[in-house]
Every structure is written in C-alpha cells, then in structure tokens.
Design an enzyme around this catalytic site. Structure first.
Site, PDB file in Angstrom:
ATOM      1  N   ASP A  65     -11.326   4.380   0.923  1.00 36.16           N
ATOM      2  CA  ASP A  65      -9.950   4.883   1.017  1.00 36.16           C
ATOM      3  C   ASP A  65      -9.358   5.109  -0.377  1.00 36.16           C
ATOM      4  O   ASP A  65      -9.395   4.214  -1.221  1.00 36.16           O
ATOM      5  CB  ASP A  65      -9.079   3.914   1.803  1.00 36.16           C
ATOM      6  CG  ASP A  65      -9.493   3.803   3.268  1.00 36.16           C
ATOM      7  OD1 ASP A  65      -8.631   3.512   4.106  1.00 36.16           O
ATOM      8  OD2 ASP A  65     -10.686   4.015   3.569  1.00 36.16           O
ATOM      9  N   ASP A  71     -15.761   2.449  -3.320  1.00 37.17           N
ATOM     10  CA  ASP A  71     -14.711   2.229  -2.345  1.00 37.17           C
ATOM     11  C   ASP A  71     -14.561   3.514  -1.526  1.00 37.17           C
ATOM     12  O   ASP A  71     -15.055   4.581  -1.925  1.00 37.17           O
ATOM     13  CB  ASP A  71     -13.414   1.890  -3.096  1.00 37.17           C
ATOM     14  CG  ASP A  71     -12.209   1.801  -2.185  1.00 37.17           C
ATOM     15  OD1 ASP A  71     -12.292   1.127  -1.150  1.00 37.17           O
ATOM     16  OD2 ASP A  71     -11.186   2.426  -2.510  1.00 37.17           O
TER      17      ASP A  71
END
Length: 221
Positions: free
Chosen positions: A17, A15
């Site tokens: 953020d 991922d």
C-alpha cells in the site's frame, strides 16, 4: 530503460500500500462501510509512527464489519499500480532476483496483485469472514513492522541471499525495521519519519527509480 550489467543476486522486498500501489486498500474497503474519513485519519497517524500499527489495524478493520466479500472484486478493480512498478518487477525478474511483497494490508488483495505481476512470495494480513461478510477482525498473526523485518530475514535465508544483498522498499513507519535491516533500505514517496531514518530515499513518482540506488551499491560477490 537500460541498466548496466549486474552480477550479484539480490532479494527485493517491497511494501504494497502506497508503495507498489498508489492507494491504501483498507481505505478502499472503508468506502463500502462508509468509514473512509475515520480510517484515513488512523492510517495516516499509523504511517507517521504516531500510534501502534497493530492497534491501528484493529481499529480500522473493526469499521469494516458487515462489508460483503464482493467488495474485494471492486477494490481490486480500483487498485492502481504505482508508475514504474510493473517495469521494476519485470527488470528484477529479468535479472533472476527474488521479489517479495510484505504488507500490513490484506492477502485477499495482495495475492491477486502478486499473481498479476508473477510474484510468488508474499505475506499479508487476512480478514475474517463469516456468512459472506467481514466480521471486523483479522485472523492469524498481525503483519507489523517486526513481522516485516522477520520476513525479510527468513526469505534471505531461504533464498541463500546474504543480508548485505537484500533490498527493502517502503513508505510508512511500519516499514522502518525492514528498511533498517536490509543491505539497501529505501524510503519511497515516504512519510517524513521514514525519510529521516532510511539510508536512501526516492521521492517518486516512479518506483523503478530505485534501480539507480540499487545499482550504485557494491555487492558481496
């Protein structure tokens, strides 16, 4: 930083953020719209799994209508890599492993971040632009939790990596499907719902701490 020799080849999908970087890009963009407080609240609820991600994305992006595309440059300048992130990526690349980013954030920021780290595989949402400003909408399919898992599986097949040798790392509810599907699923500095469901968890602050978990697992060679 030293690590024992590793013979198996892996695919590592991360991922972006609050995992690869310390911020949520949509919140940095919201600073330009004056909607930071609203967007932060919706982001937190989505990452805790309290509301549907796609709906939360629509709600947050709608508040960005009218923000000029020049805001991307400002946001890129403010983005901070998580401690240990450059070291982790460099070590994975040294091993010859495939590294990919899959983000519920935005390609306009993820693409230059990936280029900076020498990562060629990434998938993220795209923001619609008209006359030099954001319209408050995204274009194309939304990168949600199902898309993240599908991306992991597609990349594993394309790279010839057994699913048992895949690694998925994330912090929010949107990452749970890929964390569950991966051979090694790791919650990093994650929300409680993710820590509770992920097979492995690293509290942070350094992202390269995940190597200890990865290197402790058996491989399929």
């Amino acid at each position: 930083m030293t690590h024992r020799p590793v013979s198996t080849r892996r695919l590592v999908v991360m991922d972006v953020d609050s995992t690869l970087i310390t911020q949520e890009v949509v919140e940095l963009l919201a600073d330009h719209a004056g909607t930071r407080a609203l967007v932060t609240d919706v982001t937190e609820r989505a990452m805790r799994g309290e509301i549907d991600f796609a709906e939360s994305l629509r709600e947050r992006v709608a508040t960005l209508a009218g923000v000029p595309v020049s805001a991307f440059e400002d946001v890129l300048g403010r983005v901070t890599l998580t401690p240990g992130a450059p070291e982790l990526v460099a070590e994975l690349q040294r091993r010859g492993w495939t590294v990919a980013l899959v983000s519920g954030g935005f390609e306009e920021i993820v693409a230059p971040l990936a280029a900076r780290l020498g990562i060629t595989h990434f998938r993220a949402n795209r923001l619609e632009v008209a006359d030099g400003v954001l319209t408050g909408r995204t274009t194309g399919p939304v990168v949600d939790r199902a898309t993240k898992e599908a991306t992991l599986r597609e990349l594993a097949a394309a790279e010839g990596v057994d699913m048992a040798d895949t690694v998925a790392i994330g912090d929010g509810a949107n990452d749970l499907d890929m964390i569950g599907a991966a051979g090694i699923g790791i919650a990093f500095a994650a929300k409680p719902v993710v820590v509770a469901q992920a097979p492995y968890s690293v509290p942070g602050p350094r992202l390269d701490a995940v190597l200890e978990i990865i290197d402790a697992q058996p491989h399929t060679d």
